[in-house]
Design an enzyme around this catalytic site. Structure first.
Site, PDB file in Angstrom:
ATOM      1  N   ASP A  88      40.920  40.866  37.273  1.00  0.00           N
ATOM      2  CA  ASP A  88      41.742  40.328  38.354  1.00  0.00           C
ATOM      3  C   ASP A  88      41.518  41.104  39.645  1.00  0.00           C
ATOM      4  O   ASP A  88      41.951  42.250  39.774  1.00  0.00           O
ATOM      5  CB  ASP A  88      43.224  40.406  37.960  1.00  0.00           C
ATOM      6  CG  ASP A  88      43.578  39.364  36.918  1.00  0.00           C
ATOM      7  OD1 ASP A  88      43.299  38.175  37.154  1.00  0.00           O
ATOM      8  OD2 ASP A  88      44.126  39.743  35.865  1.00  0.00           O
ATOM      9  N   HIS A 111      38.201  36.970  38.349  1.00  0.00           N
ATOM     10  CA  HIS A 111      39.190  36.073  38.949  1.00  0.00           C
ATOM     11  C   HIS A 111      39.525  36.621  40.333  1.00  0.00           C
ATOM     12  O   HIS A 111      40.255  37.603  40.466  1.00  0.00           O
ATOM     13  CB  HIS A 111      40.432  36.038  38.034  1.00  0.00           C
ATOM     14  CG  HIS A 111      41.553  35.217  38.558  1.00  0.00           C
ATOM     15  ND1 HIS A 111      42.822  35.270  38.017  1.00  0.00           N
ATOM     16  CD2 HIS A 111      41.619  34.311  39.566  1.00  0.00           C
ATOM     17  CE1 HIS A 111      43.618  34.428  38.666  1.00  0.00           C
ATOM     18  NE2 HIS A 111      42.909  33.852  39.622  1.00  0.00           N
ATOM     19  N   GLY A 134      49.508  37.226  41.069  1.00  0.00           N
ATOM     20  CA  GLY A 134      49.812  38.460  41.798  1.00  0.00           C
ATOM     21  C   GLY A 134      50.309  39.594  40.927  1.00  0.00           C
ATOM     22  O   GLY A 134      50.142  40.756  41.281  1.00  0.00           O
ATOM     23  N   GLY A 140      52.762  40.234  33.492  1.00  0.00           N
ATOM     24  CA  GLY A 140      54.071  40.321  32.853  1.00  0.00           C
ATOM     25  C   GLY A 140      55.103  39.309  33.306  1.00  0.00           C
ATOM     26  O   GLY A 140      56.300  39.503  33.090  1.00  0.00           O
ATOM     27  N   ASP A 189      46.216  31.188  32.566  1.00  0.00           N
ATOM     28  CA  ASP A 189      46.381  32.597  32.933  1.00  0.00           C
ATOM     29  C   ASP A 189      47.807  32.835  33.417  1.00  0.00           C
ATOM     30  O   ASP A 189      48.229  32.268  34.424  1.00  0.00           O
ATOM     31  CB  ASP A 189      45.357  32.909  34.047  1.00  0.00           C
ATOM     32  CG  ASP A 189      45.367  34.358  34.487  1.00  0.00           C
ATOM     33  OD1 ASP A 189      46.097  35.160  33.896  1.00  0.00           O
ATOM     34  OD2 ASP A 189      44.628  34.672  35.437  1.00  0.00           O
ATOM     35  N   GLY A 224      51.506  34.761  31.473  1.00  0.00           N
ATOM     36  CA  GLY A 224      52.580  34.555  30.500  1.00  0.00           C
ATOM     37  C   GLY A 224      52.107  34.051  29.147  1.00  0.00           C
ATOM     38  O   GLY A 224      52.898  33.475  28.387  1.00  0.00           O
ATOM     39  N   GLY A 282      47.233  39.271  29.407  1.00  0.00           N
ATOM     40  CA  GLY A 282      47.353  40.601  29.996  1.00  0.00           C
ATOM     41  C   GLY A 282      48.332  41.463  29.243  1.00  0.00           C
ATOM     42  O   GLY A 282      47.977  42.172  28.300  1.00  0.00           O
ATOM     43  N   SER A 283      49.596  41.395  29.618  1.00  0.00           N
ATOM     44  CA  SER A 283      50.589  42.305  29.035  1.00  0.00           C
ATOM     45  C   SER A 283      50.786  42.092  27.541  1.00  0.00           C
ATOM     46  O   SER A 283      50.977  43.065  26.799  1.00  0.00           O
ATOM     47  CB  SER A 283      51.923  42.172  29.777  1.00  0.00           C
ATOM     48  OG  SER A 283      52.293  40.821  29.901  1.00  0.00           O
TER      49      SER A 283
HETATM   50  C1  DX5 Z   1      48.126  37.343  37.352  1.00  0.00           C
HETATM   51  C2  DX5 Z   1      46.721  37.539  36.853  1.00  0.00           C
HETATM   52  C3  DX5 Z   1      46.652  37.531  35.388  1.00  0.00           C
HETATM   53  C4  DX5 Z   1      47.475  38.599  34.709  1.00  0.00           C
HETATM   54  C5  DX5 Z   1      48.132  37.948  33.535  1.00  0.00           C
HETATM   55  O1  DX5 Z   1      48.149  37.025  38.684  1.00  0.00           O
HETATM   56  O2  DX5 Z   1      45.826  36.550  37.341  1.00  0.00           O
HETATM   57  O3  DX5 Z   1      45.330  37.531  34.896  1.00  0.00           O
HETATM   58  O4  DX5 Z   1      46.738  39.697  34.268  1.00  0.00           O
HETATM   59  O5  DX5 Z   1      49.029  38.842  32.980  1.00  0.00           O
HETATM   60  P1  DX5 Z   1      50.080  38.394  31.871  1.00  0.00           P
HETATM   61  O6  DX5 Z   1      49.298  37.907  30.702  1.00  0.00           O
HETATM   62  O7  DX5 Z   1      50.838  39.651  31.621  1.00  0.00           O
HETATM   63  O8  DX5 Z   1      50.920  37.302  32.498  1.00  0.00           O
HETATM   64 ZN    ZN Z   2      43.791  36.384  36.299  1.00  0.00          ZN
END
Ligand code: DX5
Ligand code: ZN
Length: 225
Positions: A36, A67, A143, A146, A176, A178, A198-199
């Site tokens: 990211d 990304h 942005g 989590g 991408d 949640g 991500g999280s």
């Molecule tokens: C958010 C990013 C995501 C982020 C997702 O703006 O583009 O790639 O890392 O994180 P989670 O999976 O925690 O929502």
């Molecule tokens: Zn992303």
């Protein structure tokens, strides 16, 4: 494909120990690494630039999925291509000449992705779909990691699947924001091809189990289109 590709996002890794994050991704059996890039303008935070991609490229053979959450993404394409990205995705909201940007990513020999924020309809991409390799549907406002999944965005995945079938195209559809074991049943109903996590990945003790549970949610589901 009745099997999602899993792309852990290093946004949720410890930036002071990226090597450990990469090792965790490798050991867990993930498919891609999601990177990211935030510029403090298109989105409030600033993360990293092409050097990070270059240094990760030297340590990992997994697909590097960049990304770009940046304004004016076109000017960044050569640097990220040079750094070793496999796929470069930018936001249609950040780029007037999106078709030209897609072409320049492909001229660099990379896969081209286009992304939409929750408030942008899938229809905004209709002219671009024949030219892209990936559509990244944001399921949160970009942005931050989590955040909670916005379920209405999953309808866009269904819409894109239908468009892909109707037009006989072959781009992949990623989601991408949640995504994790807590939301996978809802997400799997729309059957995106790639899950960015991500999280839910980095916060888990057993990261392999997270990936297995995400994949398991697709098993036995009928492929609609
Ligand atoms: C958010 C990013 C995501 C982020 C997702 O703006 O583009 O790639 O890392 O994180 P989670 O999976 O925690 O929502
Ligand atoms: Zn992303």
């Amino acid at each position: 494909m009745n099997y999602p590709l899993i792309a852990p996002s290093i946004l949720s890794a410890d930036f002071a120990d990226i090597a450990a994050g990469l090792e965790a991704i490798r050991r867990a059996g993930a498919d891609w690494i999601h990177l990211d890039v935030m510029d403090g303008h298109f989105v409030p935070q600033i993360t990293f630039g092409a050097k990070m991609v270059n240094d990760i490229r030297a340590r990992s053979s997994l697909t590097l999925d960049v990304h770009l959450m940046t304004s004016d993404p076109e000017r960044l394409i050569p640097a990220f291509a040079e750094a070793g990205a496999d796929c470069i995705t930018f936001h249609v909201e950040a780029c007037v000449h999106a078709h030209r940007a897609v072409q320049s990513i492909r001229e660099c020999g990379k896969k081209a992705g286009i992304s939409i924020v929750p408030s942008t309809p899938a229809a905004a991409l209709s002219e671009l779909l024949p030219f892209v390799d990936l559509v990244l549907v944001m399921t949160v406002n970009p942005g931050y990691g989590g955040q909670r999944l916005l379920p209405f965005c999953l309808d866009k995945v269904r819409e894109l699947r239908a468009l892909r079938a109707a037009k006989k195209l072959d781009f992949q559809i990623a989601v991408d924001g949640g995504i994790g074991p807590a939301t996978i049943d809802e997400v799997a109903g729309a059957m995106p091809d790639v899950l960015v996590v991500g999280s839910a990945f980095f916060d888990a003790e057993d990261k392999g189990a997270v990936i297995r549970s995400l994949r398991a949610a697709y098993v036995g589901r009928p492929i609609v289109c």
